[in-house]
Motif scaffolding. Structure first.
Motif, PDB file in Angstrom:
ATOM      1  N   MET A 138       0.836  -1.177   0.000  1.00 45.48           N
ATOM      2  CA  MET A 138       0.000   0.000   0.000  1.00 45.48           C
ATOM      3  C   MET A 138       0.885   1.246   0.000  1.00 45.48           C
ATOM      4  O   MET A 138       2.084   1.171   0.187  1.00 45.48           O
ATOM      5  CB  MET A 138      -0.920  -0.007   1.206  1.00 45.48           C
ATOM      6  CG  MET A 138      -1.891  -1.131   1.233  1.00 45.48           C
ATOM      7  SD  MET A 138      -3.522  -0.449   1.407  1.00 45.48           S
ATOM      8  CE  MET A 138      -4.476  -1.881   1.068  1.00 45.48           C
ATOM      9  N   HIS A 171      -9.865  11.835   6.830  1.00 53.61           N
ATOM     10  CA  HIS A 171      -9.077  10.614   6.731  1.00 53.61           C
ATOM     11  C   HIS A 171      -8.936   9.995   8.115  1.00 53.61           C
ATOM     12  O   HIS A 171      -8.684  10.700   9.089  1.00 53.61           O
ATOM     13  CB  HIS A 171      -7.680  10.914   6.167  1.00 53.61           C
ATOM     14  CG  HIS A 171      -7.719  11.461   4.785  1.00 53.61           C
ATOM     15  ND1 HIS A 171      -7.755  10.667   3.672  1.00 53.61           N
ATOM     16  CD2 HIS A 171      -7.754  12.746   4.342  1.00 53.61           C
ATOM     17  CE1 HIS A 171      -7.792  11.430   2.597  1.00 53.61           C
ATOM     18  NE2 HIS A 171      -7.800  12.698   2.977  1.00 53.61           N
ATOM     19  N   ALA A 212      -1.096   3.499   4.077  1.00 55.36           N
ATOM     20  CA  ALA A 212      -2.510   3.234   3.824  1.00 55.36           C
ATOM     21  C   ALA A 212      -2.778   1.750   4.055  1.00 55.36           C
ATOM     22  O   ALA A 212      -1.990   0.890   3.670  1.00 55.36           O
ATOM     23  CB  ALA A 212      -2.871   3.615   2.393  1.00 55.36           C
ATOM     24  N   ARG A 213      -3.900   1.475   4.723  1.00 49.75           N
ATOM     25  CA  ARG A 213      -4.278   0.099   5.016  1.00 49.75           C
ATOM     26  C   ARG A 213      -5.765  -0.072   4.718  1.00 49.75           C
ATOM     27  O   ARG A 213      -6.515   0.897   4.667  1.00 49.75           O
ATOM     28  CB  ARG A 213      -4.044  -0.204   6.502  1.00 49.75           C
ATOM     29  CG  ARG A 213      -2.656   0.037   7.030  1.00 49.75           C
ATOM     30  CD  ARG A 213      -1.745  -1.159   6.880  1.00 49.75           C
ATOM     31  NE  ARG A 213      -2.351  -2.360   7.374  1.00 49.75           N
ATOM     32  CZ  ARG A 213      -2.079  -2.933   8.544  1.00 49.75           C
ATOM     33  NH1 ARG A 213      -1.205  -2.399   9.340  1.00 49.75           N
ATOM     34  NH2 ARG A 213      -2.690  -4.041   8.908  1.00 49.75           N
ATOM     35  N   SER A 214      -6.185  -1.301   4.581  1.00 50.41           N
ATOM     36  CA  SER A 214      -7.582  -1.612   4.358  1.00 50.41           C
ATOM     37  C   SER A 214      -7.910  -2.895   5.097  1.00 50.41           C
ATOM     38  O   SER A 214      -7.140  -3.851   5.063  1.00 50.41           O
ATOM     39  CB  SER A 214      -7.848  -1.782   2.862  1.00 50.41           C
ATOM     40  OG  SER A 214      -9.216  -1.973   2.626  1.00 50.41           O
ATOM     41  N   LYS A 215      -9.039  -2.899   5.788  1.00 48.08           N
ATOM     42  CA  LYS A 215      -9.490  -4.083   6.506  1.00 48.08           C
ATOM     43  C   LYS A 215     -10.808  -4.542   5.914  1.00 48.08           C
ATOM     44  O   LYS A 215     -11.772  -3.796   5.877  1.00 48.08           O
ATOM     45  CB  LYS A 215      -9.662  -3.773   7.987  1.00 48.08           C
ATOM     46  CG  LYS A 215     -10.231  -4.950   8.745  1.00 48.08           C
ATOM     47  CD  LYS A 215      -9.853  -4.912  10.182  1.00 48.08           C
ATOM     48  CE  LYS A 215     -10.453  -6.037  10.964  1.00 48.08           C
ATOM     49  NZ  LYS A 215     -10.206  -7.350  10.475  1.00 48.08           N
ATOM     50  N   LYS A 216     -10.821  -5.761   5.437  1.00 49.43           N
ATOM     51  CA  LYS A 216     -12.008  -6.352   4.821  1.00 49.43           C
ATOM     52  C   LYS A 216     -12.856  -7.024   5.901  1.00 49.43           C
ATOM     53  O   LYS A 216     -12.333  -7.658   6.807  1.00 49.43           O
ATOM     54  CB  LYS A 216     -11.555  -7.390   3.797  1.00 49.43           C
ATOM     55  CG  LYS A 216     -12.659  -8.064   3.035  1.00 49.43           C
ATOM     56  CD  LYS A 216     -12.044  -9.036   2.035  1.00 49.43           C
ATOM     57  CE  LYS A 216     -13.104  -9.852   1.352  1.00 49.43           C
ATOM     58  NZ  LYS A 216     -12.515 -10.792   0.377  1.00 49.43           N
ATOM     59  N   ARG A 240     -17.408  -5.437   2.955  1.00 50.25           N
ATOM     60  CA  ARG A 240     -17.109  -4.017   3.116  1.00 50.25           C
ATOM     61  C   ARG A 240     -15.632  -3.861   3.461  1.00 50.25           C
ATOM     62  O   ARG A 240     -14.966  -4.814   3.840  1.00 50.25           O
ATOM     63  CB  ARG A 240     -17.942  -3.408   4.258  1.00 50.25           C
ATOM     64  CG  ARG A 240     -19.420  -3.458   4.006  1.00 50.25           C
ATOM     65  CD  ARG A 240     -19.805  -2.389   3.033  1.00 50.25           C
ATOM     66  NE  ARG A 240     -21.245  -2.330   2.904  1.00 50.25           N
ATOM     67  CZ  ARG A 240     -21.855  -2.069   1.786  1.00 50.25           C
ATOM     68  NH1 ARG A 240     -21.176  -1.826   0.704  1.00 50.25           N
ATOM     69  NH2 ARG A 240     -23.156  -2.023   1.734  1.00 50.25           N
ATOM     70  N   TYR A 241     -15.158  -2.626   3.339  1.00 49.97           N
ATOM     71  CA  TYR A 241     -13.764  -2.331   3.650  1.00 49.97           C
ATOM     72  C   TYR A 241     -13.682  -1.101   4.534  1.00 49.97           C
ATOM     73  O   TYR A 241     -14.376  -0.120   4.318  1.00 49.97           O
ATOM     74  CB  TYR A 241     -12.972  -2.064   2.370  1.00 49.97           C
ATOM     75  CG  TYR A 241     -12.880  -3.270   1.478  1.00 49.97           C
ATOM     76  CD1 TYR A 241     -11.830  -4.163   1.600  1.00 49.97           C
ATOM     77  CD2 TYR A 241     -13.864  -3.523   0.521  1.00 49.97           C
ATOM     78  CE1 TYR A 241     -11.751  -5.282   0.789  1.00 49.97           C
ATOM     79  CE2 TYR A 241     -13.798  -4.641  -0.291  1.00 49.97           C
ATOM     80  CZ  TYR A 241     -12.732  -5.523  -0.158  1.00 49.97           C
ATOM     81  OH  TYR A 241     -12.663  -6.622  -0.947  1.00 49.97           O
ATOM     82  N   ASN A 242     -12.828  -1.159   5.552  1.00 51.83           N
ATOM     83  CA  ASN A 242     -12.468   0.006   6.347  1.00 51.83           C
ATOM     84  C   ASN A 242     -11.097   0.441   5.854  1.00 51.83           C
ATOM     85  O   ASN A 242     -10.145  -0.341   5.889  1.00 51.83           O
ATOM     86  CB  ASN A 242     -12.382  -0.329   7.840  1.00 51.83           C
ATOM     87  CG  ASN A 242     -13.724  -0.358   8.495  1.00 51.83           C
ATOM     88  OD1 ASN A 242     -14.586   0.444   8.168  1.00 51.83           O
ATOM     89  ND2 ASN A 242     -13.919  -1.267   9.431  1.00 51.83           N
ATOM     90  N   ASN A 243     -11.007   1.658   5.370  1.00 51.10           N
ATOM     91  CA  ASN A 243      -9.739   2.187   4.893  1.00 51.10           C
ATOM     92  C   ASN A 243      -9.206   3.175   5.926  1.00 51.10           C
ATOM     93  O   ASN A 243      -9.956   4.002   6.444  1.00 51.10           O
ATOM     94  CB  ASN A 243      -9.920   2.890   3.542  1.00 51.10           C
ATOM     95  CG  ASN A 243     -10.423   1.923   2.497  1.00 51.10           C
ATOM     96  OD1 ASN A 243      -9.868   0.860   2.311  1.00 51.10           O
ATOM     97  ND2 ASN A 243     -11.504   2.285   1.827  1.00 51.10           N
TER      98      ASN A 243
END
Length: 132
Positions: free
Chosen positions: A1, A42, A70-74, A83-86
């Motif tokens: 990322m 953000h 930057a990270r994303s949690k599915k 869904r994704y938490n960014n």
């Protein structure tokens, strides 16, 4: 990322939480002014010493400089939809203005508290109790 650097104003009351294993976690909603009429929000998450440092020296409305990844949690919501938490994982933090309680002069020699020394992000879910 992607790595990112941002500066802006903290838009939420900062709550320092502890995970079941004792890791400190803090979530920051950062308001970043794009132009005269536009602001982007953000989400940033800090752990351990950085979380404790932010909680001690910053508060809602404080100007802050952040660097991170930057990270994303599915996840799957209650309706079975993916869904994704960014968010951004805080690696470095610095003052951009006046510090909470004007204690800033006491921490400039403690730069190691503010910079990531290759410490890995703990394998925890910062969103387990969060509406985000």
């Amino acid at each position: 990322m992607n790595n990112s650097n941002m500066s802006g104003y903290i838009g939420n009351d900062l709550e320092l939480r502890k995970t079941p294993t004792g890791t400190s976690v803090i979530e920051i909603n950062l308001a970043v002014k794009l132009n005269k009429d536009e602001t982007e929000w953000h989400k940033w998450v800090a752990y351990d010493k950085k979380a404790e440092f932010i909680h001690q020296y910053f508060s809602k409305g404080s100007f802050i400089l952040l660097s991170g990844q930057a990270r994303s949690k599915k996840y799957t919501n209650k309706d079975g939809q993916t869904r994704y938490n960014n968010f951004f994982d805080v690696r470095e933090v610095d003052f951009g203005g006046k510090a909470k309680d004007d204690k800033r002069e006491n921490v400039y020699g403690s730069e190691s508290l503010m910079k990531d020394e290759h410490e890995p992000t703990p394998p925890i879910d910062p969103f387990e109790d969060s509406p985000f």
